[in-house]
Design an enzyme around this catalytic site. Sequence first.
Site, PDB file in Angstrom:
ATOM      1  N   ARG A  42       0.769  -1.222   0.030  1.00 36.80           N
ATOM      2  CA  ARG A  42      -0.117  -0.124  -0.008  1.00 36.80           C
ATOM      3  C   ARG A  42       0.769   1.327   0.159  1.00 36.80           C
ATOM      4  O   ARG A  42       2.020   1.331   0.748  1.00 36.80           O
ATOM      5  CB  ARG A  42      -1.013  -0.176   1.151  1.00 36.80           C
ATOM      6  CG  ARG A  42      -1.934   1.235   1.100  1.00 36.80           C
ATOM      7  CD  ARG A  42      -2.686   1.122   2.717  1.00 36.80           C
ATOM      8  NE  ARG A  42      -2.003   2.007   3.693  1.00 36.80           N
ATOM      9  CZ  ARG A  42      -2.619   2.616   4.512  1.00 36.80           C
ATOM     10  NH1 ARG A  42      -3.987   2.246   4.698  1.00 36.80           N
ATOM     11  NH2 ARG A  42      -2.184   3.347   5.494  1.00 36.80           N
TER      12      ARG A  42
ATOM     13  N   TYR B 164      -1.287  11.545   4.963  1.00 40.91           N
ATOM     14  CA  TYR B 164      -2.938  11.435   5.478  1.00 40.91           C
ATOM     15  C   TYR B 164      -3.378   9.961   5.811  1.00 40.91           C
ATOM     16  O   TYR B 164      -2.803   8.849   5.057  1.00 40.91           O
ATOM     17  CB  TYR B 164      -3.987  11.738   4.462  1.00 40.91           C
ATOM     18  CG  TYR B 164      -3.910  10.954   3.083  1.00 40.91           C
ATOM     19  CD1 TYR B 164      -2.657  11.592   2.150  1.00 40.91           C
ATOM     20  CD2 TYR B 164      -4.323  10.056   2.577  1.00 40.91           C
ATOM     21  CE1 TYR B 164      -2.494  11.054   1.061  1.00 40.91           C
ATOM     22  CE2 TYR B 164      -4.277   9.361   1.485  1.00 40.91           C
ATOM     23  CZ  TYR B 164      -3.205   9.911   0.685  1.00 40.91           C
ATOM     24  OH  TYR B 164      -2.890   9.331  -0.470  1.00 40.91           O
TER      25      TYR B 164
ATOM     26  N   ASP C 208      -5.081   3.713  -0.245  1.00 46.51           N
ATOM     27  CA  ASP C 208      -6.120   4.185   0.566  1.00 46.51           C
ATOM     28  C   ASP C 208      -6.358   5.664   0.749  1.00 46.51           C
ATOM     29  O   ASP C 208      -5.606   6.556   1.004  1.00 46.51           O
ATOM     30  CB  ASP C 208      -5.790   3.751   2.134  1.00 46.51           C
ATOM     31  CG  ASP C 208      -6.956   3.565   3.237  1.00 46.51           C
ATOM     32  OD1 ASP C 208      -7.981   4.259   2.862  1.00 46.51           O
ATOM     33  OD2 ASP C 208      -6.901   3.048   4.054  1.00 46.51           O
TER      34      ASP C 208
ATOM     35  N   HIS D 294      -8.989   6.922   2.352  1.00 47.94           N
ATOM     36  CA  HIS D 294      -9.369   7.296   3.734  1.00 47.94           C
ATOM     37  C   HIS D 294     -10.713   8.034   3.919  1.00 47.94           C
ATOM     38  O   HIS D 294     -10.673   9.107   4.588  1.00 47.94           O
ATOM     39  CB  HIS D 294      -8.213   7.725   4.587  1.00 47.94           C
ATOM     40  CG  HIS D 294      -7.844   7.220   5.847  1.00 47.94           C
ATOM     41  ND1 HIS D 294      -8.234   7.251   6.991  1.00 47.94           N
ATOM     42  CD2 HIS D 294      -7.086   5.855   6.044  1.00 47.94           C
ATOM     43  CE1 HIS D 294      -7.840   6.614   7.949  1.00 47.94           C
ATOM     44  NE2 HIS D 294      -7.218   5.700   7.426  1.00 47.94           N
TER      45      HIS D 294
ATOM     46  N   GLU E 155      -8.914   1.977  -1.930  1.00 40.53           N
ATOM     47  CA  GLU E 155      -9.711   1.748  -0.642  1.00 40.53           C
ATOM     48  C   GLU E 155     -10.136   3.099  -0.194  1.00 40.53           C
ATOM     49  O   GLU E 155      -9.931   4.017  -0.383  1.00 40.53           O
ATOM     50  CB  GLU E 155      -8.713   1.323   0.134  1.00 40.53           C
ATOM     51  CG  GLU E 155      -9.243   0.891   1.471  1.00 40.53           C
ATOM     52  CD  GLU E 155      -8.046   0.445   2.657  1.00 40.53           C
ATOM     53  OE1 GLU E 155      -7.100  -0.008   2.132  1.00 40.53           O
ATOM     54  OE2 GLU E 155      -8.406   0.797   3.723  1.00 40.53           O
TER      55      GLU E 155
ATOM     56  N   GLU F  29     -13.873  -1.188   6.133  1.00 38.19           N
ATOM     57  CA  GLU F  29     -13.090  -1.273   7.451  1.00 38.19           C
ATOM     58  C   GLU F  29     -13.860  -0.677   8.573  1.00 38.19           C
ATOM     59  O   GLU F  29     -13.799  -1.102   9.723  1.00 38.19           O
ATOM     60  CB  GLU F  29     -11.736  -0.722   7.374  1.00 38.19           C
ATOM     61  CG  GLU F  29     -11.730   1.021   7.247  1.00 38.19           C
ATOM     62  CD  GLU F  29     -10.025   1.244   7.204  1.00 38.19           C
ATOM     63  OE1 GLU F  29      -9.227   0.579   6.390  1.00 38.19           O
ATOM     64  OE2 GLU F  29      -9.774   2.133   7.961  1.00 38.19           O
TER      65      GLU F  29
ATOM     66  N   ARG G 124     -13.807  -5.113   3.492  1.00 38.55           N
ATOM     67  CA  ARG G 124     -12.674  -4.873   4.293  1.00 38.55           C
ATOM     68  C   ARG G 124     -12.969  -5.120   5.532  1.00 38.55           C
ATOM     69  O   ARG G 124     -12.040  -4.637   6.457  1.00 38.55           O
ATOM     70  CB  ARG G 124     -12.432  -3.540   4.014  1.00 38.55           C
ATOM     71  CG  ARG G 124     -11.912  -3.119   2.506  1.00 38.55           C
ATOM     72  CD  ARG G 124     -10.577  -3.304   2.376  1.00 38.55           C
ATOM     73  NE  ARG G 124      -9.589  -2.577   3.321  1.00 38.55           N
ATOM     74  CZ  ARG G 124      -8.591  -2.916   4.378  1.00 38.55           C
ATOM     75  NH1 ARG G 124      -8.292  -4.232   4.216  1.00 38.55           N
ATOM     76  NH2 ARG G 124      -7.999  -2.171   4.922  1.00 38.55           N
TER      77      ARG G 124
ATOM     78  N   GLU H 219      -4.664  -7.573   4.921  1.00 38.91           N
ATOM     79  CA  GLU H 219      -3.841  -6.475   5.490  1.00 38.91           C
ATOM     80  C   GLU H 219      -3.092  -6.812   6.803  1.00 38.91           C
ATOM     81  O   GLU H 219      -3.460  -7.433   7.635  1.00 38.91           O
ATOM     82  CB  GLU H 219      -4.642  -5.113   5.812  1.00 38.91           C
ATOM     83  CG  GLU H 219      -4.072  -4.069   6.068  1.00 38.91           C
ATOM     84  CD  GLU H 219      -4.900  -2.779   6.669  1.00 38.91           C
ATOM     85  OE1 GLU H 219      -5.599  -3.031   6.869  1.00 38.91           O
ATOM     86  OE2 GLU H 219      -4.461  -1.649   6.343  1.00 38.91           O
TER      87      GLU H 219
ATOM     88  N   TRP I 289     -11.181  11.918   8.439  1.00 38.73           N
ATOM     89  CA  TRP I 289      -9.994  11.540   8.649  1.00 38.73           C
ATOM     90  C   TRP I 289      -9.806  10.471   7.899  1.00 38.73           C
ATOM     91  O   TRP I 289     -10.134   9.439   7.983  1.00 38.73           O
ATOM     92  CB  TRP I 289      -9.600  11.452  10.110  1.00 38.73           C
ATOM     93  CG  TRP I 289      -8.185  11.151  10.304  1.00 38.73           C
ATOM     94  CD1 TRP I 289      -7.088  12.000  10.170  1.00 38.73           C
ATOM     95  CD2 TRP I 289      -7.310   9.879  10.629  1.00 38.73           C
ATOM     96  NE1 TRP I 289      -6.023  11.691  10.304  1.00 38.73           N
ATOM     97  CE2 TRP I 289      -6.136  10.073  10.339  1.00 38.73           C
ATOM     98  CE3 TRP I 289      -8.087   8.689  10.676  1.00 38.73           C
ATOM     99  CZ2 TRP I 289      -5.043   9.124  10.652  1.00 38.73           C
ATOM    100  CZ3 TRP I 289      -7.111   7.600  10.797  1.00 38.73           C
ATOM    101  CH2 TRP I 289      -5.515   7.813  11.040  1.00 38.73           C
TER     102      TRP I 289
HETATM  103  O1  EZ4 Z   1      -6.424   4.159   9.792  1.00 38.64           O
HETATM  104  O2  EZ4 Z   1      -7.561   1.127  11.808  1.00 38.64           O
HETATM  105  O3  EZ4 Z   1      -6.805   0.360   5.868  1.00 38.64           O
HETATM  106  N1  EZ4 Z   1      -6.260   0.596   7.230  1.00 38.64           N
HETATM  107  C1  EZ4 Z   1      -6.576   1.791   7.850  1.00 38.64           C
HETATM  108  C2  EZ4 Z   1      -6.201   1.827   9.127  1.00 38.64           C
HETATM  109  C3  EZ4 Z   1      -7.062   2.870  10.169  1.00 38.64           C
HETATM  110  C4  EZ4 Z   1      -6.996   2.374  11.402  1.00 38.64           C
HETATM  111  C5  EZ4 Z   1      -8.018   3.309  12.380  1.00 38.64           C
HETATM  112  O4  EZ4 Z   1      -8.048   2.950  13.594  1.00 38.64           O
HETATM  113  O5  EZ4 Z   1      -7.213   2.677   7.148  1.00 38.64           O
HETATM  114  O6  EZ4 Z   1      -4.844   2.283   9.410  1.00 38.64           O
HETATM  115 CO    CO Z   2      -7.990   1.717   5.349  1.00 40.36          CO
END
Ligand code: EZ4
Ligand code: CO
Length: 406
Positions: free
Chosen positions: A147, A159, A214, A216, A240, A266, A287, A343, A406
Amino acid sequence: MKIVDAKVVVTSPGRNFVTLQLTTDEGITGLGDATLNGRELSVVSYLRDHVVPLLLGTDPHRIEDTWQSLYRGAYWRRGPVTMAAIAAVDVALWDIKAKVAGLPLYQLLGGASRDRVRTYGHANGTSIPELFDSVRALLEQGYQSIRIQTGVPGLKAVYGVHAPGAHAANPTRLDQRVLPAVEDWDTGAYLRHIPSVFEAVRNEFGPDLPLLHDAHHRLTPIQAARLGKSLEPYDLFWLEDCTPAENQDGLRLVREHTTTPLAIGEVFNTVFDYQTLVGEQLIDYVRSAVTHFGGVSPLRKLFDYAAQHQIKSAIHGPEDISPVGMAAAIHLDLAIHNFGIQEYSGHTDLTNEVFRHAYTFSDGHLHPGEAPGIGVELDAELAAAHPYQQAYLPTNRLQDGTVHDW
Ligand code: EZ4
Ligand code: CO
Protein backbone atom coordinates in the site's frame (compact mmCIF):
# COMPACT_ATOMS: atom_id res chain seq x y z
CA MET A 1 -19.75 -27.44 29.77
CA LYS A 2 -20.36 -23.99 31.29
CA ILE A 3 -18.73 -20.58 31.21
CA VAL A 4 -17.64 -19.91 34.81
CA ASP A 5 -15.47 -16.81 34.41
CA ALA A 6 -15.25 -13.88 31.99
CA LYS A 7 -12.54 -11.24 32.28
CA VAL A 8 -12.08 -8.09 30.23
CA VAL A 9 -8.38 -7.25 30.02
CA VAL A 10 -7.19 -3.81 28.91
CA THR A 11 -3.50 -3.52 28.15
CA SER A 12 -1.29 -1.00 26.40
CA PRO A 13 2.01 -2.55 25.30
CA GLY A 14 2.58 0.45 22.98
CA ARG A 15 -1.09 0.95 22.12
CA ASN A 16 -4.40 -0.06 23.73
CA PHE A 17 -5.95 -3.49 23.28
CA VAL A 18 -9.16 -4.87 24.80
CA THR A 19 -9.39 -8.65 25.23
CA LEU A 20 -12.19 -10.87 26.52
CA GLN A 21 -11.07 -14.08 28.24
CA LEU A 22 -13.72 -16.73 28.90
CA THR A 23 -13.06 -19.75 31.15
CA THR A 24 -15.13 -22.93 31.30
CA ASP A 25 -15.78 -25.26 34.25
CA GLU A 26 -13.34 -27.65 32.55
CA GLY A 27 -10.61 -25.01 32.72
CA ILE A 28 -10.55 -24.30 28.99
CA THR A 29 -10.05 -20.64 28.09
CA GLY A 30 -11.01 -18.68 24.97
CA LEU A 31 -9.84 -15.23 23.83
CA GLY A 32 -11.62 -12.57 21.77
CA ASP A 33 -10.46 -9.10 20.60
CA ALA A 34 -12.73 -6.11 21.33
CA THR A 35 -10.35 -3.26 20.48
CA LEU A 36 -12.03 -0.12 19.12
CA ASN A 37 -9.26 2.38 18.46
CA GLY A 38 -9.79 5.65 20.38
CA ARG A 39 -13.05 4.49 22.04
CA GLU A 40 -11.70 1.42 23.86
CA LEU A 41 -13.35 1.84 27.27
CA SER A 42 -16.86 2.03 25.84
CA VAL A 43 -16.49 -1.60 24.71
CA VAL A 44 -14.96 -2.56 28.07
CA SER A 45 -18.08 -1.27 29.83
CA TYR A 46 -20.43 -2.89 27.28
CA LEU A 47 -18.77 -6.24 27.99
CA ARG A 48 -18.15 -5.99 31.76
CA ASP A 49 -21.41 -4.30 32.74
CA HIS A 50 -23.86 -5.75 30.21
CA VAL A 51 -22.56 -8.91 28.54
CA VAL A 52 -20.46 -10.82 31.11
CA PRO A 53 -23.45 -11.25 33.49
CA LEU A 54 -25.40 -12.88 30.62
CA LEU A 55 -22.59 -15.30 29.74
CA LEU A 56 -21.88 -16.82 33.15
CA GLY A 57 -23.43 -20.28 33.39
CA THR A 58 -24.14 -20.64 29.65
CA ASP A 59 -22.93 -23.43 27.32
CA PRO A 60 -19.90 -22.19 25.32
CA HIS A 61 -20.68 -24.62 22.48
CA ARG A 62 -23.83 -22.67 21.54
CA ILE A 63 -22.03 -20.04 19.44
CA GLU A 64 -24.81 -19.11 17.00
CA ASP A 65 -27.46 -19.01 19.72
CA THR A 66 -25.27 -16.82 21.95
CA TRP A 67 -24.54 -14.50 19.02
CA GLN A 68 -28.22 -14.14 18.13
CA SER A 69 -29.23 -13.58 21.73
CA LEU A 70 -26.63 -10.80 22.20
CA TYR A 71 -27.53 -9.17 18.86
CA ARG A 72 -31.32 -9.42 19.03
CA GLY A 73 -31.66 -9.44 22.80
CA ALA A 74 -30.12 -5.99 23.25
CA TYR A 75 -32.96 -4.45 21.19
CA TRP A 76 -30.41 -1.70 20.21
CA ARG A 77 -28.73 -3.25 17.20
CA ARG A 78 -25.51 -2.66 15.26
CA GLY A 79 -22.89 0.04 15.75
CA PRO A 80 -19.15 -0.34 16.38
CA VAL A 81 -19.32 -0.65 20.19
CA THR A 82 -22.01 -3.35 20.19
CA MET A 83 -20.45 -5.30 17.33
CA ALA A 84 -16.90 -5.18 18.76
CA ALA A 85 -18.27 -6.56 22.04
CA ILE A 86 -20.23 -9.33 20.30
CA ALA A 87 -17.15 -10.09 18.14
CA ALA A 88 -15.05 -10.74 21.24
CA VAL A 89 -17.62 -13.21 22.58
CA ASP A 90 -17.97 -14.97 19.21
CA VAL A 91 -14.21 -15.43 18.74
CA ALA A 92 -13.66 -16.55 22.35
CA LEU A 93 -16.38 -19.20 21.88
CA TRP A 94 -14.84 -20.41 18.59
CA ASP A 95 -11.47 -20.56 20.37
CA ILE A 96 -12.98 -22.77 23.10
CA LYS A 97 -14.82 -25.03 20.64
CA ALA A 98 -11.68 -25.56 18.55
CA LYS A 99 -9.59 -26.26 21.67
CA VAL A 100 -12.15 -28.86 22.80
CA ALA A 101 -11.93 -30.44 19.34
CA GLY A 102 -8.13 -30.33 19.54
CA LEU A 103 -8.01 -28.58 16.15
CA PRO A 104 -6.86 -25.23 14.80
CA LEU A 105 -9.94 -23.07 14.15
CA TYR A 106 -9.57 -23.15 10.35
CA GLN A 107 -10.31 -26.90 10.43
CA LEU A 108 -13.73 -26.20 11.96
CA LEU A 109 -14.42 -23.62 9.22
CA GLY A 110 -14.08 -26.23 6.47
CA GLY A 111 -10.32 -26.73 6.42
CA ALA A 112 -7.66 -24.96 4.36
CA SER A 113 -8.63 -23.68 0.90
CA ARG A 114 -5.03 -22.57 0.25
CA ASP A 115 -1.54 -23.20 1.61
CA ARG A 116 -0.96 -19.71 2.99
CA VAL A 117 -2.47 -16.25 3.18
CA ARG A 118 -1.18 -13.44 0.98
CA THR A 119 -0.73 -10.06 2.72
CA TYR A 120 0.06 -6.46 1.92
CA GLY A 121 2.12 -4.02 3.97
CA HIS A 122 2.09 -0.22 4.34
CA ALA A 123 4.72 2.00 2.70
CA ASN A 124 4.59 5.65 3.82
CA GLY A 125 6.78 8.63 2.99
CA THR A 126 6.48 12.39 3.25
CA SER A 127 8.47 12.63 -0.02
CA ILE A 128 9.03 10.30 -3.00
CA PRO A 129 12.59 9.29 -1.91
CA GLU A 130 11.31 8.54 1.61
CA LEU A 131 8.44 6.53 0.10
CA PHE A 132 10.88 4.52 -2.06
CA ASP A 133 12.96 3.70 1.05
CA SER A 134 9.81 2.52 2.79
CA VAL A 135 8.84 0.30 -0.20
CA ARG A 136 12.37 -1.19 -0.26
CA ALA A 137 12.22 -1.93 3.48
CA LEU A 138 8.93 -3.81 3.00
CA LEU A 139 10.32 -5.79 0.05
CA GLU A 140 13.27 -6.78 2.28
CA GLN A 141 10.80 -8.00 4.92
CA GLY A 142 9.28 -10.25 2.24
CA TYR A 143 6.10 -8.31 1.39
CA GLN A 144 4.90 -8.95 -2.16
CA SER A 145 2.04 -6.42 -2.27
CA ILE A 146 2.33 -2.85 -0.99
CA ARG A 147 0.00 0.00 0.00
CA ILE A 148 1.36 3.40 -1.07
CA GLN A 149 0.65 6.55 1.02
CA THR A 150 2.57 9.82 0.62
CA GLY A 151 2.71 13.38 1.71
CA VAL A 152 1.06 15.97 -0.53
CA PRO A 153 3.03 19.16 -1.33
CA GLY A 154 1.79 21.97 0.91
CA LEU A 155 0.35 19.60 3.58
CA LYS A 156 2.16 18.59 6.77
CA ALA A 157 0.60 15.16 7.43
CA VAL A 158 0.73 11.91 5.46
CA TYR A 159 -3.02 11.31 5.46
CA GLY A 160 -4.47 8.28 7.17
CA VAL A 161 -1.12 7.21 8.63
CA HIS A 162 -0.33 6.97 12.34
CA ALA A 163 3.05 8.04 13.67
CA PRO A 164 5.02 4.78 14.16
CA GLY A 165 4.50 3.27 17.60
CA ALA A 166 2.50 6.26 18.87
CA HIS A 167 -0.97 6.13 20.37
CA ALA A 168 -1.96 9.04 18.19
CA ALA A 169 0.17 11.03 15.79
CA ASN A 170 1.74 13.92 17.75
CA PRO A 171 -0.95 14.22 20.42
CA THR A 172 -1.39 17.67 21.91
CA ARG A 173 -1.21 17.79 25.69
CA LEU A 174 -3.30 20.30 27.60
CA ASP A 175 -3.19 20.06 31.42
CA GLN A 176 -3.73 16.36 32.15
CA ARG A 177 -5.69 15.71 28.97
CA VAL A 178 -4.52 13.97 25.81
CA LEU A 179 -6.14 15.56 22.79
CA PRO A 180 -6.15 14.30 19.22
CA ALA A 181 -3.55 15.59 16.79
CA VAL A 182 -5.13 17.93 14.21
CA GLU A 183 -3.94 17.28 10.66
CA ASP A 184 -4.42 19.38 7.51
CA TRP A 185 -6.05 18.51 4.19
CA ASP A 186 -6.56 19.86 0.65
CA THR A 187 -8.45 17.57 -1.76
CA GLY A 188 -7.43 19.51 -4.89
CA ALA A 189 -3.72 19.30 -4.06
CA TYR A 190 -4.11 15.58 -3.33
CA LEU A 191 -5.91 14.80 -6.60
CA ARG A 192 -3.26 16.69 -8.60
CA HIS A 193 -0.34 14.97 -6.83
CA ILE A 194 -1.27 11.28 -6.45
CA PRO A 195 -1.07 10.15 -10.12
CA SER A 196 2.54 11.43 -10.26
CA VAL A 197 3.36 9.37 -7.16
CA PHE A 198 2.11 6.16 -8.79
CA GLU A 199 3.93 7.00 -12.02
CA ALA A 200 7.17 7.39 -10.03
CA VAL A 201 6.58 4.13 -8.09
CA ARG A 202 5.89 2.20 -11.32
CA ASN A 203 9.03 3.67 -12.95
CA GLU A 204 11.13 2.65 -9.95
CA PHE A 205 9.65 -0.78 -9.08
CA GLY A 206 8.27 -2.00 -12.42
CA PRO A 207 4.85 -3.12 -13.64
CA ASP A 208 4.47 -6.37 -11.63
CA LEU A 209 4.41 -5.26 -7.99
CA PRO A 210 0.77 -5.15 -6.76
CA LEU A 211 0.13 -1.61 -5.45
CA LEU A 212 -2.76 -0.45 -3.25
CA HIS A 213 -3.90 2.97 -2.12
CA ASP A 214 -6.17 4.18 0.71
CA ALA A 215 -8.05 7.47 0.16
CA HIS A 216 -9.36 7.26 3.75
CA HIS A 217 -12.91 8.48 3.10
CA ARG A 218 -11.75 11.94 1.98
CA LEU A 219 -13.41 12.31 -1.43
CA THR A 220 -16.87 12.89 -2.85
CA PRO A 221 -18.09 10.32 -5.41
CA ILE A 222 -17.23 12.54 -8.39
CA GLN A 223 -13.74 13.22 -6.98
CA ALA A 224 -13.30 9.48 -6.37
CA ALA A 225 -14.39 8.77 -9.95
CA ARG A 226 -11.74 11.19 -11.23
CA LEU A 227 -9.04 9.65 -9.02
CA GLY A 228 -9.89 6.09 -10.07
CA LYS A 229 -9.74 7.11 -13.71
CA SER A 230 -6.45 8.98 -13.35
CA LEU A 231 -4.86 5.93 -11.64
CA GLU A 232 -5.91 3.41 -14.34
CA PRO A 233 -2.55 3.60 -16.19
CA TYR A 234 -0.78 2.42 -12.98
CA ASP A 235 -2.84 -0.77 -12.63
CA LEU A 236 -3.74 -0.62 -8.92
CA PHE A 237 -4.68 -3.77 -7.00
CA TRP A 238 -7.29 -1.52 -5.40
CA LEU A 239 -8.35 1.96 -4.38
CA GLU A 240 -9.64 1.80 -0.79
CA ASP A 241 -12.34 3.85 0.99
CA CYS A 242 -12.44 6.37 -1.84
CA THR A 243 -15.56 8.00 -0.39
CA PRO A 244 -17.49 7.72 2.91
CA ALA A 245 -19.60 4.69 2.02
CA GLU A 246 -22.48 5.14 4.43
CA ASN A 247 -23.77 6.68 1.21
CA GLN A 248 -23.75 3.36 -0.62
CA ASP A 249 -25.61 4.83 -3.60
CA GLY A 250 -22.66 7.16 -4.29
CA LEU A 251 -20.55 4.19 -5.35
CA ARG A 252 -22.68 3.74 -8.49
CA LEU A 253 -21.24 6.96 -9.83
CA VAL A 254 -17.66 5.95 -9.01
CA ARG A 255 -18.15 2.53 -10.57
CA GLU A 256 -19.55 3.92 -13.83
CA HIS A 257 -16.42 5.98 -14.37
CA THR A 258 -13.50 3.76 -13.52
CA THR A 259 -12.13 0.23 -13.87
CA THR A 260 -9.77 0.69 -10.90
CA PRO A 261 -10.84 -2.04 -8.42
CA LEU A 262 -12.52 -0.72 -5.28
CA ALA A 263 -12.23 -1.89 -1.65
CA ILE A 264 -14.54 -0.67 1.12
CA GLY A 265 -15.72 -1.51 4.61
CA GLU A 266 -13.19 -1.26 7.46
CA VAL A 267 -15.61 0.92 9.47
CA PHE A 268 -18.67 -1.21 8.63
CA ASN A 269 -20.10 -3.55 11.23
CA THR A 270 -23.02 -5.50 9.70
CA VAL A 271 -24.07 -6.96 6.37
CA PHE A 272 -26.67 -4.17 6.07
CA ASP A 273 -23.84 -1.68 5.46
CA TYR A 274 -23.01 -3.67 2.32
CA GLN A 275 -26.43 -4.38 0.82
CA THR A 276 -26.18 -2.09 -2.21
CA LEU A 277 -22.39 -2.32 -2.52
CA VAL A 278 -22.37 -6.12 -2.72
CA GLY A 279 -25.82 -6.69 -4.22
CA GLU A 280 -25.04 -4.42 -7.19
CA GLN A 281 -21.37 -5.47 -7.37
CA LEU A 282 -20.21 -1.87 -6.88
CA ILE A 283 -16.98 -2.93 -5.14
CA ASP A 284 -14.40 -5.70 -5.54
CA TYR A 285 -13.22 -6.32 -1.96
CA VAL A 286 -15.02 -6.23 1.41
CA ARG A 287 -12.77 -4.89 4.19
CA SER A 288 -14.47 -5.62 7.51
CA ALA A 289 -12.45 -7.02 10.41
CA VAL A 290 -13.48 -9.97 12.58
CA THR A 291 -13.00 -7.57 15.53
CA HIS A 292 -15.50 -4.94 14.33
CA PHE A 293 -18.05 -7.05 12.51
CA GLY A 294 -19.38 -9.21 15.35
CA GLY A 295 -16.83 -12.02 14.95
CA VAL A 296 -16.05 -14.96 12.70
CA SER A 297 -19.69 -16.13 12.44
CA PRO A 298 -21.21 -13.06 10.72
CA LEU A 299 -18.06 -12.25 8.70
CA ARG A 300 -18.17 -15.75 7.21
CA LYS A 301 -21.78 -15.05 6.16
CA LEU A 302 -20.74 -11.73 4.59
CA PHE A 303 -18.00 -13.46 2.60
CA ASP A 304 -20.49 -16.07 1.35
CA TYR A 305 -22.84 -13.26 0.24
CA ALA A 306 -19.93 -11.45 -1.44
CA ALA A 307 -18.86 -14.66 -3.23
CA GLN A 308 -22.15 -14.72 -5.12
CA HIS A 309 -21.14 -11.37 -6.65
CA GLN A 310 -17.48 -12.29 -7.40
CA ILE A 311 -16.34 -10.05 -4.55
CA LYS A 312 -13.38 -11.14 -2.43
CA SER A 313 -12.28 -10.75 1.18
CA ALA A 314 -9.71 -8.22 2.36
CA ILE A 315 -9.83 -8.23 6.15
CA HIS A 316 -8.77 -4.99 7.85
CA GLY A 317 -5.48 -5.65 9.67
CA PRO A 318 -3.88 -2.49 11.08
CA GLU A 319 -1.84 -2.49 14.32
CA ASP A 320 -5.01 -1.57 16.21
CA ILE A 321 -6.42 -5.08 15.64
CA SER A 322 -4.76 -7.15 18.42
CA PRO A 323 -2.95 -10.43 17.69
CA VAL A 324 -6.15 -12.13 18.93
CA GLY A 325 -8.23 -10.43 16.21
CA MET A 326 -5.46 -11.03 13.68
CA ALA A 327 -5.28 -14.76 14.50
CA ALA A 328 -9.05 -15.16 14.06
CA ALA A 329 -8.77 -13.36 10.70
CA ILE A 330 -5.96 -15.61 9.44
CA HIS A 331 -7.96 -18.78 10.24
CA LEU A 332 -10.92 -17.39 8.27
CA ASP A 333 -8.64 -16.26 5.40
CA LEU A 334 -7.21 -19.76 5.08
CA ALA A 335 -10.63 -21.44 5.07
CA ILE A 336 -12.86 -19.38 2.76
CA HIS A 337 -12.82 -19.83 -1.01
CA ASN A 338 -13.17 -16.15 -2.01
CA PHE A 339 -10.11 -14.93 -0.11
CA GLY A 340 -8.55 -11.81 -1.67
CA ILE A 341 -5.73 -10.45 0.49
CA GLN A 342 -5.03 -9.80 4.20
CA GLU A 343 -3.78 -6.40 5.44
CA TYR A 344 -0.89 -6.98 7.83
CA SER A 345 1.20 -4.41 9.67
CA GLY A 346 2.63 -6.69 12.35
CA HIS A 347 2.89 -5.72 16.02
CA THR A 348 5.69 -4.56 18.31
CA ASP A 349 7.84 -7.22 20.05
CA LEU A 350 6.27 -6.29 23.38
CA THR A 351 2.74 -6.79 21.98
CA ASN A 352 3.81 -10.19 20.63
CA GLU A 353 5.06 -11.09 24.15
CA VAL A 354 1.76 -10.10 25.76
CA PHE A 355 -0.11 -12.08 23.09
CA ARG A 356 2.06 -15.11 22.20
CA HIS A 357 0.73 -16.47 18.94
CA ALA A 358 1.07 -19.52 16.72
CA TYR A 359 0.60 -17.60 13.46
CA THR A 360 3.71 -16.90 11.44
CA PHE A 361 4.73 -14.45 8.69
CA SER A 362 7.23 -15.25 5.93
CA ASP A 363 7.66 -14.36 2.24
CA GLY A 364 4.80 -11.88 2.56
CA HIS A 365 2.39 -14.63 3.64
CA LEU A 366 0.73 -15.58 6.92
CA HIS A 367 -0.21 -19.01 8.27
CA PRO A 368 -2.39 -19.49 11.39
CA GLY A 369 -0.29 -22.39 12.73
CA GLU A 370 -1.57 -25.72 14.01
CA ALA A 371 -2.19 -24.95 17.71
CA PRO A 372 -5.71 -25.92 18.84
CA GLY A 373 -8.13 -22.95 18.90
CA ILE A 374 -7.09 -19.60 17.44
CA GLY A 375 -3.56 -20.18 18.74
CA VAL A 376 -3.05 -17.15 21.01
CA GLU A 377 -2.08 -17.15 24.72
CA LEU A 378 -2.41 -14.02 26.86
CA ASP A 379 0.36 -13.25 29.37
CA ALA A 380 -1.87 -11.69 32.05
CA GLU A 381 1.02 -10.44 34.22
CA LEU A 382 2.78 -8.70 31.37
CA ALA A 383 -0.57 -7.27 30.19
CA ALA A 384 -1.20 -5.85 33.68
CA ALA A 385 2.26 -4.25 33.72
CA HIS A 386 1.16 -2.07 30.76
CA PRO A 387 -2.07 -0.33 31.78
CA TYR A 388 -4.51 1.64 29.59
CA GLN A 389 -3.33 4.98 28.20
CA GLN A 390 -5.86 7.46 26.93
CA ALA A 391 -5.39 7.99 23.19
CA TYR A 392 -7.21 9.32 20.15
CA LEU A 393 -6.94 8.97 16.42
CA PRO A 394 -6.01 12.26 14.74
CA THR A 395 -8.69 14.61 13.40
CA ASN A 396 -8.51 16.52 10.16
CA ARG A 397 -9.28 20.11 9.05
CA LEU A 398 -9.21 21.95 5.73
CA GLN A 399 -6.94 24.97 5.45
CA ASP A 400 -9.79 27.34 6.37
CA GLY A 401 -10.41 25.34 9.56
CA THR A 402 -13.40 23.24 8.44
CA VAL A 403 -13.51 19.71 9.88
CA HIS A 404 -12.99 17.04 7.20
CA ASP A 405 -13.14 13.22 7.28
CA TRP A 406 -9.98 11.59 8.65
O1 EZ4 B 1 -6.66 4.18 9.87
O2 EZ4 B 1 -7.31 1.19 11.72
O3 EZ4 B 1 -6.52 0.37 6.04
N1 EZ4 B 1 -6.21 0.67 7.15
C1 EZ4 B 1 -6.54 1.81 7.78
C2 EZ4 B 1 -6.18 1.91 9.25
C3 EZ4 B 1 -7.09 2.86 10.04
C4 EZ4 B 1 -7.03 2.54 11.52
C5 EZ4 B 1 -8.03 3.35 12.33
O4 EZ4 B 1 -8.03 2.92 13.66
O5 EZ4 B 1 -7.13 2.66 7.16
O6 EZ4 B 1 -4.83 2.22 9.41
CO1 CO C 1 -8.07 1.75 5.34
